[in-house]
Design an enzyme around this catalytic site. Structure first.
Site, short mmCIF file in Angstrom:
data_model
loop_
_atom_site.label_atom_id
_atom_site.label_comp_id
_atom_site.label_asym_id
_atom_site.label_seq_id
_atom_site.Cartn_x
_atom_site.Cartn_y
_atom_site.Cartn_z
N THR A 111 100.06 60.64 57.43
CA THR A 111 99.14 61.76 57.29
C THR A 111 98.40 61.70 55.97
O THR A 111 97.17 61.84 55.92
CB THR A 111 99.91 63.09 57.38
OG1 THR A 111 100.63 63.15 58.60
CG2 THR A 111 98.96 64.27 57.30
N THR A 112 99.13 61.48 54.88
CA THR A 112 98.54 61.44 53.55
C THR A 112 97.61 60.25 53.40
O THR A 112 96.69 60.26 52.59
CB THR A 112 99.64 61.40 52.48
OG1 THR A 112 100.60 62.43 52.77
CG2 THR A 112 99.09 61.63 51.09
N TYR A 116 108.94 61.39 63.17
CA TYR A 116 108.25 62.26 62.21
C TYR A 116 107.98 63.59 62.89
O TYR A 116 107.17 63.68 63.81
CB TYR A 116 106.96 61.58 61.76
CG TYR A 116 106.13 62.33 60.75
CD1 TYR A 116 106.62 63.40 60.02
CD2 TYR A 116 104.82 61.94 60.50
CE1 TYR A 116 105.85 64.07 59.08
CE2 TYR A 116 104.02 62.59 59.57
CZ TYR A 116 104.54 63.66 58.88
OH TYR A 116 103.76 64.31 57.97
N ARG A 118 101.17 70.15 62.06
CA ARG A 118 100.08 69.22 62.35
C ARG A 118 99.94 68.94 63.85
O ARG A 118 98.84 68.68 64.33
CB ARG A 118 100.34 67.89 61.64
CG ARG A 118 100.16 67.93 60.15
CD ARG A 118 98.73 67.68 59.76
NE ARG A 118 98.56 67.56 58.33
CZ ARG A 118 97.43 67.19 57.74
NH1 ARG A 118 96.36 66.90 58.45
NH2 ARG A 118 97.35 67.11 56.43
N LYS A 132 111.83 61.83 59.62
CA LYS A 132 111.16 62.53 58.51
C LYS A 132 110.95 63.96 59.00
O LYS A 132 110.15 64.20 59.90
CB LYS A 132 109.83 61.86 58.18
CG LYS A 132 109.03 62.61 57.12
CD LYS A 132 107.64 62.00 56.93
CE LYS A 132 106.83 62.82 55.92
NZ LYS A 132 105.45 62.28 55.74
N TYR A 158 98.45 67.26 70.17
CA TYR A 158 97.45 67.80 71.11
C TYR A 158 97.94 67.83 72.55
O TYR A 158 97.83 68.86 73.21
CB TYR A 158 96.11 67.03 71.02
CG TYR A 158 95.01 67.74 71.78
CD1 TYR A 158 94.38 68.85 71.23
CD2 TYR A 158 94.62 67.33 73.06
CE1 TYR A 158 93.39 69.53 71.93
CE2 TYR A 158 93.64 68.00 73.77
CZ TYR A 158 93.03 69.10 73.20
OH TYR A 158 92.07 69.78 73.90
N ILE A 163 110.21 61.32 51.90
CA ILE A 163 108.93 60.64 52.09
C ILE A 163 107.89 61.60 51.54
O ILE A 163 107.61 62.63 52.15
CB ILE A 163 108.69 60.26 53.56
CG1 ILE A 163 109.75 59.24 54.00
CG2 ILE A 163 107.29 59.71 53.76
CD1 ILE A 163 109.68 58.86 55.47
#
Length: 295
Positions: free
Chosen positions: A48-49, A137, A142, A165, A111, A207
């Site tokens: 993501t980052t 994750y 998100r 994570k 989604y 993380i």
């Protein structure tokens, strides 16, 4: 017993861009060296980052390749290869394996919002076809999806599904997951404000977004937690809580990239649809960095 991918502080590293929004691979290499020099235990690339959602396929694979070549085996490279398209997640995972990634980071399909049965089917489909250890994750803010403890308990039976994570923020559910998985699933905090708490539940580390600006600090927190110094670890966590929070005063990675630029790292802008941080947000980030002696 499954092999742990890493213990301690892993950085969810940003993807630096040039002014024309192309990937700055030279800067990415510099950031990786700086992270390793400051004690970081793993490089997590294209998460993501790292703005993976706006990298095309070739850019994505090229970033993983750069990370693998630059680390040169010094620390593990964990490649973000998750997608809401199971077939594409497999394709990207296979390409990551081909360029030398040590492990995969697999986000829940966003989604589509599948069922828990669909989640299990998705993750197992990839795990059965790519011979790399996989970190799941869980980031419901998100994706609109969460992995239930009972689903974790089924998934961790697969030899390639070795860790999670956790960025759900639901400490009770995470505790239940750890109990149900009976040592077959390693835990990494996906929230910088919960490193001490989740490592207190048996987590192996973090993380981290914070590590992009303060890798030595993240390493200190995880080392203390792994040594059982929970009181000192918690005190340090609370001391830097404002920094953890202010790096999320806008959509990640907008604030952390702003912080890095303020620190002189020149990582460039974020790609659209992410917008430039507001003047008020910039001042908030700058003031917090100054308070902790980072600018």
């Amino acid at each position: 017993m499954k092999k742990t991918i890493f213990t301690g502080a892993g950085v969810a590293i940003v993807t630096p861009f040039n002014d024309d929004f192309t990937v700055n691979h030279e800067k990415l290499g510099e950031l990786i060296d700086w992270q390793i020099d400051n004690g970081t235990d793993a490089i997590i690339i294209c998460g993501t980052t790292g703005e993976a959602s706006t990298l095309d396929h070739d850019e994505h694979v090229a970033c993983i390749r750069t990370a693998v070549e630059k680390t040169a085996g010094r620390v593990p490279v964990i490649a973000g290869t998750g997608s809401n398209d199971t077939a594409y997640s497999l394709e990207l995972s296979q390409d990551a394996a081909n360029v030398g990634a040590d492990a995969l980071l697999q986000v829940t399909p966003y989604y589509n919002k599948t069922s828990q049965a669909g989640l299990a089917k998705h993750f197992l489909y990839v795990a059965e076809r790519v011979n790399l250890p996989m970190i799941l994750y869980n980031v419901p803010s998100r994706t609109g999806m969460t992995i239930a403890p009972e689903t974790y308990a089924e998934l961790c039976k697969h030899p390639n599904i070795v860790a999670t994570k956790e960025a759900s923020g639901d400490v009770s559910a995470i505790a239940k997951t750890m109990a149900l998985c009976s040592g077959e699933l390693d835990l990494y905090s996906g929230n910088d404000d919960q490193i001490a708490a989740l490592m207190g539940l048996g987590g192996k580390g973090v993380i981290s977004v914070l590590s992009n600006v303060a890798p030595a600090l993240c390493k200190e927190i995880t080392v203390g937690a792994l040594a059982g110094n929970q009181a000192d670890t918690t005190a340090k966590q609370l001391k830097y809580l404002d920094l953890c929070n202010d790096l999320f005063c806008d959509v990640n990675p907008v604030p952390v990239k702003e912080a890095m630029n303020l620190m002189g790292m020149n990582v460039g802008p974020c790609r659209m649809p992410l917008a430039e941080i507001s003047a008020a947000g910039r001042e908030k980030v700058r003031a917090t960095l100054a308070r902790h002696g980072l600018v």
